[in-house]
Every structure is written in C-alpha cells, then in structure tokens.
Write a protein that holds these residues in place. Structure first.
Motif, PDB file in Angstrom:
ATOM      1  N   PRO A  46      12.456 -44.568  42.305  1.00 48.48           N
ATOM      2  CA  PRO A  46      13.184 -45.424  43.259  1.00 48.48           C
ATOM      3  C   PRO A  46      14.534 -44.848  43.668  1.00 48.48           C
ATOM      4  O   PRO A  46      15.006 -45.102  44.782  1.00 48.48           O
ATOM      5  N   ALA A  47      15.174 -44.081  42.781  1.00 45.77           N
ATOM      6  CA  ALA A  47      16.500 -43.556  43.081  1.00 45.77           C
ATOM      7  C   ALA A  47      16.463 -42.384  44.058  1.00 45.77           C
ATOM      8  O   ALA A  47      17.500 -41.973  44.586  1.00 45.77           O
ATOM      9  N   LEU A  48      15.277 -41.823  44.313  1.00 44.21           N
ATOM     10  CA  LEU A  48      15.178 -40.682  45.216  1.00 44.21           C
ATOM     11  C   LEU A  48      15.365 -41.166  46.653  1.00 44.21           C
ATOM     12  O   LEU A  48      14.676 -42.070  47.111  1.00 44.21           O
ATOM     13  N   PRO A  49      16.305 -40.582  47.402  1.00 46.13           N
ATOM     14  CA  PRO A  49      16.573 -41.056  48.773  1.00 46.13           C
ATOM     15  C   PRO A  49      15.370 -40.863  49.692  1.00 46.13           C
ATOM     16  O   PRO A  49      14.422 -40.140  49.377  1.00 46.13           O
ATOM     17  N   SER A  50      15.414 -41.500  50.844  1.00 46.97           N
ATOM     18  CA  SER A  50      14.330 -41.363  51.818  1.00 46.97           C
ATOM     19  C   SER A  50      14.230 -39.931  52.328  1.00 46.97           C
ATOM     20  O   SER A  50      13.144 -39.450  52.652  1.00 46.97           O
ATOM     21  N   VAL A  51      15.368 -39.253  52.422  1.00 48.85           N
ATOM     22  CA  VAL A  51      15.413 -37.835  52.767  1.00 48.85           C
ATOM     23  C   VAL A  51      16.011 -37.110  51.579  1.00 48.85           C
ATOM     24  O   VAL A  51      17.107 -37.459  51.123  1.00 48.85           O
ATOM     25  N   PHE A  52      15.318 -36.088  51.070  1.00 49.80           N
ATOM     26  CA  PHE A  52      15.786 -35.443  49.849  1.00 49.80           C
ATOM     27  C   PHE A  52      15.431 -33.965  49.856  1.00 49.80           C
ATOM     28  O   PHE A  52      14.544 -33.510  50.595  1.00 49.80           O
TER      29      PHE A  52
END
Length: 332
Positions: A10-16
């Motif tokens: 969940p902590a991974l951003p939408s763009v990574f």
C-alpha cells in the motif's frame, strides 16, 4: 487458470521507480505483470491510473537527491499560461525524439518544442532520455522553491528560463499573469506573484539566452490582464495604432455601475469583453445580458470577442474596435 498478481504494498506510490519497488519487496518478475505499465525504463505506474506530470516529477525527485523541476516543466507546475502544446502536461515519452544508434542521447528534432520533463540536478551524472531532459545548472544562480512537496525553480527564475521557449506575446501574457492583481475571494491570496519592477529588474540583470526578448516583453507587461486572450487583444490594438485600453478597471456612467470590462476606452465609451468558456452557462449569460443592457442605455458600445476574433493577429477585433472608436468621436 492464470494466477492474479500479488497485491502491491500500500505504501508504494501510484508512480514509482524500480529501486522503490525493490526496496518495498516487489521483485523484478512482479514488475512485468499486466497490472503495471512501464512509462520508461526504471519508471512504472499502476495500470488503473494515468500518471500525472507532478507524480512523475515526484518519483524522480525521490530517486535523485537534490533534483528539481525547471524550464517549461516548472512553468506548468506553477500554473503559467503556456502557449499551445507547451501547456499540456508531459506524462509519456516524447515521440518527437529518436535514439541514435549505440548512444544514449536523445536529440530533439527541429520540428517542434522539446516535449520532455525538464529536471535539474546538482551533478551531471544523469543522462537524458525520451521522457526526461536532465540539466546541471549552477545552483548559486538558480533560486529554488517548494510547493505541493515538489521542488522547482522560483516563479521569477522560471519566467527568465522561458526566454527561448516561447514567443514575445506569450512572455507578455505570462508576465501579466505574474503581476496581475488577484481576487482574494476566488484565489485565496491578495498579493501578486511579482511586481512589474521585480520583472524588469530580473530581466535587466539576466544575461542568459533570450535576455533581449525578456527585456522587450517586460516593457509590455501590465498589471490588470486576467487571461492570455486579453493580453493578445491589448497588444494587437496598440500595434494597430489604437489607443491603449484600460484593463479590468471599474466603469461607471452617471452613477450607474457598468462593471469591470476586460478592456475599455472610457473617454470614448467603448468596451471589449472576451467571452471565454465561463460565459457559456445560462446563469452567466443572464448576468452578462443585464450588464450589457446597462451599458447600452448609458451610451457605451460593448463589443463581445470570441476565439475567432484572435485569428490573423486579431485582425477582426482590431477592425471592430477601430470602427467603434471612430463612431464615438476618436479622431485617430
């Protein structure tokens, strides 16, 4: 039966970036699953959402310490009214660019503006790609600011960087945007982003590319234009030899309030209103009709302008205003 891909942290951003994914425990095999889209090498987005330019900039700033947006990218983040395609956010690799064989440079074709995200960094180790153009400017001459958690060149310095990216009239329109008097009720601020004196001082001391065009532009900047079409009309009227109009000032006649026209010549009682999209709602049309009736009864000529009047150097608008001014006694 195909196995659904494992849920992303969940902590991974939408763009990574790839490094962010690996640090979060996402393996390289997982990055190849269909619910992820590779924007460019080393940069991904979730398939169900379209990446925004600000999200892409944020991803690179998380990856590269000290990175900041500059040029037209900073201008878009600041909300400058850029012309044409320069105003469109960059969210994918540019199709204007071609990769030279056995090299990692992506030269811009001469057919149009550089449609890449423009980022600066303290060191010059970052190679430009089809998505990002990297620069290594002198930081002591590059004032930075942070807004919405994104680092970018200051508004004033971003303006100076546009001297070779946009034409003279667009530089005037952006200058008008920076110095215009805001409406606190709608904008939540009561001070302009800059003053005309600040623009002139900055342009006067600027020695980079486009300096001459910037100095010419700031001499044409005025405090009261609300939009680029208003700036275009004002410049066209003056270049055609018409008197310079007053922009967005209060008009009145015999105690009757005639509103704040976009442009007006009060001594000849001529008004120009540019009717953009906000004038198309039934409620606004009703308000405009009542206002126009008051102006007509007071003996003023009210000329509505639309996008078509901006064509061919605003020729139609110039002809209409010249005729109205003559009918009201202007002897020019």
């Amino acid at each position: 039966m195909p196995v659904s891909p494992a849920a992303l942290p969940p902590a991974l951003p939408s763009v990574f970036t790839t490094s962010e994914a690996l640090a979060a425990g996402v393996g390289r095999e997982r990055l190849r699953r269909g619910d992820l889209v590779q924007i460019v090498r080393g940069l991904y987005r979730r398939e169900e959402v379209m990446a925004s330019e600000s999200e892409i900039v944020a991803a690179y700033q998380r990856q590269v310490p000290g990175a900041f947006a500059m040029g037209t990218t900073a201008a878009r983040l600041w909300g400058f009214p850029l012309p044409g395609v320069l105003d469109i956010p960059v969210v994918e690799a540019s199709r204007q660019l071609r990769r030279r064989q056995a090299r990692t440079a992506y030269p811009v074709q001469r057919s149009g503006p550089d449609r890449r995200i423009h980022l600066g960094a303290p060191d010059g180790s970052h190679r430009s790609t089809s998505l990002v153009r990297w620069s290594c400017p002198r930081l002591d001459a590059m004032p930075l600011a942070t807004a919405d958690d994104l680092v970018r060149t200051s508004r004033l310095h971003t303006y100076l960087q546009l001297g070779t990216s946009v034409g003279l009239d667009s530089l005037v329109a952006i200058g008008d945007h920076l110095v215009r008097i805001p409406r606190p009720r709608y904008e939540g601020r009561n001070r302009p982003f800059a003053t005309i004196d600040e623009l002139k001082d900055a342009a006067g001391h600027f020695t980079g590319r486009g300096a001459a065009r910037l100095r010419e532009a700031v001499e044409l900047v005025r405090r009261s234009a609300d939009s680029p079409p208003e700036t275009s009309l004002r410049l066209a009227f003056v270049r055609a030899g018409l008197p310079e109009p007053l922009a967005n000032g209060r008009a009145a006649h015999a105690g009757s309030d005639l509103g704040e026209p976009d442009l007006q010549w009060p001594q000849w009682r001529v008004i120009v209103e540019y009717e953009g999209p906000r004038h198309r709602s039934p409620e606004q049309r009703q308000k405009d009709a009542a206002r126009d009736e008051r102006r007509k009864l007071a003996g003023w000529i009210d000329l509505p302008m639309v996008a078509a009047d901006l064509a061919a150097g605003c020729a139609s608008a110039v002809n209409r205003v010249r005729a109205a001014l003559h009918s009201q006694g202007w002897a020019g």
